[in-house]
Structures are given as C-alpha cells and as structure tokens.
Scaffold this active site. Structure first.
Site, short mmCIF file in Angstrom:
data_model
loop_
_atom_site.label_atom_id
_atom_site.label_comp_id
_atom_site.label_asym_id
_atom_site.label_seq_id
_atom_site.Cartn_x
_atom_site.Cartn_y
_atom_site.Cartn_z
CG HIS A 27 35.30 35.64 36.88
ND1 HIS A 27 36.17 34.83 36.17
CD2 HIS A 27 35.93 35.91 38.06
CE1 HIS A 27 37.27 34.62 36.88
NE2 HIS A 27 37.15 35.26 38.02
CE LYS A 57 47.65 37.35 37.59
NZ LYS A 57 46.98 36.04 37.70
NE ARG A 93 49.05 38.11 41.18
CZ ARG A 93 49.07 39.39 40.82
NH1 ARG A 93 50.22 40.03 40.72
NH2 ARG A 93 47.96 40.03 40.56
CD GLU A 150 49.54 33.87 37.61
OE1 GLU A 150 48.55 34.21 38.25
OE2 GLU A 150 49.53 33.60 36.40
CD GLU A 190 37.63 35.21 42.44
OE1 GLU A 190 38.55 34.77 43.18
OE2 GLU A 190 37.66 35.13 41.20
CG ASN A 192 45.04 31.82 38.47
OD1 ASN A 192 44.21 32.68 38.25
ND2 ASN A 192 46.32 31.98 38.18
NE ARG A 252 56.52 53.52 23.66
CZ ARG A 252 56.56 54.44 22.70
NH1 ARG A 252 56.50 55.72 23.04
NH2 ARG A 252 56.66 54.10 21.44
CE LYS A 305 45.08 39.59 43.45
NZ LYS A 305 44.02 39.71 42.42
CG HIS A 364 39.72 31.60 33.43
ND1 HIS A 364 41.04 31.94 33.63
CD2 HIS A 364 39.01 32.48 34.18
CE1 HIS A 364 41.11 32.97 34.46
NE2 HIS A 364 39.89 33.31 34.80
CG HIS A 378 40.36 31.48 38.68
ND1 HIS A 378 40.10 31.22 40.00
CD2 HIS A 378 40.04 32.79 38.47
CE1 HIS A 378 39.65 32.34 40.58
NE2 HIS A 378 39.60 33.29 39.68
#
Length: 373
Positions: A270, A147, A244, A240, A189, A248, A125, A230, A255, A251
């Site tokens: 990517h 993330k 934030r 997000e 990026e 993207n 956990r 960032k 994606h 993206h």
C-alpha cells in the site's frame, strides 16, 4: 508500565472520544490499559508474521490484568482483507465467546486493523475495539479514525463501516522488527501529512527522515505529529463528508495500482502505491498549472531519497495501461455521479479536493507518464 508515552486525544461526541498513546513498551503494558475499559475478555486478531513476535506478550499482559484472552490469526498481506477471511475472523471471535461488552484487539499493521475493526463493527452489531498497530503505516494513519473494511474484486476498501476504537496503543519499539521495505512504505504516509497541509512538517521530514527510520526520538515525534493531524481532521469530519477526503492524497492513483496488481504485496504494498500516487498527484497538479514543477520535483526527490518508487514504470510486472487504470479509479470511494475526484495541490502543504476532473485529461496524463523513461 511504559514510561511517559506521548498522548493524543481524539475528541468525538457521544462518549466516543479516545486516546492514542505513543511510545516504547506499550504492548507489554497493554493489559491494565485495556482492562480499564471494563471488558472481561479480549479477542486478539493478528497475522502469522506478527503473532510470533508480540501475540503472547500481549496475551500475557491481558491475562495478568484479569482478562480472558484468545488469539485469531490470518495470513499476512492485503489478500486477507477478503470476504472469506472476514468470515473466519468473525467465527473465530465468536468461538472465543467474545460478547458485546468485551473487546476485539487488532495487533498488526493496516490490513489486520481494517479487518479486525470491521469484524468488531459487525460482531453482535458492535463490539468494542482497540488498535495495537505494529507497522509505521498503521501507527500514523490507518489505526486512527475508525475506518474499517475489506476489499472487493471491484476495488479497495469498498465494504466496511466506521467503527471508532476505544484506545490506540502505538508501540514504536515494534517498528524495530519491521522490514526495510515496510518501514519505507509507512514513511509515505508520514510524508503525506506534510504534503496535505503542513509544509513545515514536510521540511522537518526532509531533515529528519533518517532518525525516523533508525528509531531515534524523531520516530515518536513523527508518529505523534501525524496522529495529531489526523485526530484534528477526524474530529471535524468523522465520516468523510468533506475535509477528511484530503487524507486520500495520492490514494486515487495508489488504490488503482493496488487493484491492477491484484493486491499482490510481492509486487506492490500500500505505501509504495501511495508514494507513486503522491508523486503523480503533484505532477498532475503541475500539468494543470496548479503548482510549480519545482514542487513536484521536490516531492518525488524526497520520496526517492527515502527509497520509495515515484514512477509507474517502477511497479513490478507493469502498471497496465491508461484505460485499465482509469477503470480502476472509477471504483474509487470519492467518485460522485460517475465523475472522478482527486486530491490535488497548489503547492506543498496546500492540497485541496478537486471534484469532476475530466477523464480525458487524466488519460492523457497517464499515457504520458507510462511513456516516460
């Protein structure tokens, strides 16, 4: 120890703040820095490309600092961000007897960082986590911000958790061993940060991108600039809920292309998907009258100069049709109440969140892009 690395601080509350260190030689000096976190053992997660280059040096440094250290390896590539590999990594870390007060160390690119971070978030956990990114893409983007996750057959990064690292060590010397293709992919990026909100940085990239590729002082400067940008966004919007999402940019398209190509890195990695997505986002913005065509052209020209694809026709094996791309976009994390959300731009450095974009408008744009020569 590495000599005077650059430092960027991520200022989160609840004692979760951490430093990003940027410089050459940080893998070999990682042991004392990680030992200072208070762990007794470290589970290194890496892939079979990176392991022969850096895993033993990292383990030696950790053991020299008094930590028990073991290594878990996975195959390289996006396909490792799967349910099966996630289970293997978790079981491997448990076999190393990694406890809650120990540390999981991600040594590799964005795939390893996402996968190892999600395992760290889930193991017992929540186990402490350190990022040691070895690709440009990971150093400027995915290693920072917490993330973590894996892919589903229904879409990219749809299963995961926010789990902040306790330390990021970006050893820019590790980029010397990157393939030219991976270096270019990571550069997409880098350019993205200028396109989001810093036109001056994009202009700096236009002037200095070759120094980033060759390993001059521009490389460390670029990594630090991206990490500062960032870190600021993550501090203001960790989960997000708003700003934030700007990270993207490109993206939603990118994606979708990754899903269309089956996450096959032989066809598309990517950063290549992001590069095409950045060019598409600016052309779509120009089509909607939000920015000038000269801005869209400037973006595409610079990405192409750096060796990146900017057109759907450049996807090996094809990019599918407009309907299949739209279906892939429907699983994007930014979708709200079934409506598409894009990051669009009013100009270079002037990106914004655009919710509720009309599906028909996107389809017409994609049809025209696919038909373009």
């Amino acid at each position: 120890m590495a000599t005077d690395p650059l430092s960027v601080h991520v200022d989160l509350d609840g004692g979760r703040d951490y430093d990003i260190l940027i410089g050459r030689g940080l893998v070999a000096s990682a042991g004392p820095r990680i030992a200072a976190l208070g762990a007794r053992a470290a589970g290194i997660v890496t892939d079979t490309n990176v392991a022969p280059l850096y895993a033993e040096a990292l383990r030696t440094s950790l053991e020299g600092a008094g930590l028990r250290a073991g290594i878990v390896t996975v195959p390289p590539g996006e396909a490792s961000k799967s349910y099966g590999r996630f289970a293997e990594v978790c079981d491997g870390l448990l076999a190393l007897k990694i406890e809650r007060n120990d540390v999981v160390v991600a040594l590799g690119g964005g795939v390893v960082g996402d996968l190892a971070g999600f395992a760290a978030a889930s193991l017992r956990r929540g186990v402490r986590f350190v990022q040691v990114p070895t690709s440009l893409l990971a150093q400027v983007d995915s290693s920072v911000g917490g993330k973590t996750g894996i892919n589903s057959p229904l879409g990219k990064n749809l299963i995961g958790a926010f789990h902040q690292p306790r330390l990021v060590l970006a050893d820019t010397a590790s980029l010397d061993t990157l393939s030219e293709r991976e270096m270019r992919a990571g550069y997409a990026e880098v350019a993205k940060y200028g396109l989001i909100g810093d036109e001056a940085f994009f202009a700096w990239c236009e002037a200095h991108w070759q120094g980033i590729f060759s390993g001059g002082p521009e490389r460390d400067e670029a990594v630090a600039a991206c990490c500062r940008a960032k870190a600021g966004v993550v501090t203001r919007d960790e989960r997000e809920d708003g700003e934030r999402a700007l990270l993207n940019l490109g993206h939603t398209f990118g994606h979708a292309l990754e899903r269309i190509t089956g996450y096959d890195s032989a066809r598309l990695v990517h950063g290549e998907g992001v590069a095409i997505g950045l060019a598409l986002a600016f052309r779509f913005s120009a089509r909607l009258g939000l920015c000038g065509g000269q801005d869209a052209g400037r973006v595409a020209n610079h990405l192409a100069l750096a060796g990146l694809p900017t057109r759907l026709q450049q996807v090996p094996g094809g990019a599918g049709d407009a309907d299949s791309l739209l279906d892939a976009m429907a699983q994007d994390k930014k979708v709200r109440d079934g409506a598409l959300t894009f990051i669009l731009a009013r100009g270079i450095g002037q990106s914004f969140i655009a919710p509720g974009i009309d599906r028909a408008a996107v389809k017409a744009f994609l049809d025209d892009e696919l038909a373009a020569g």
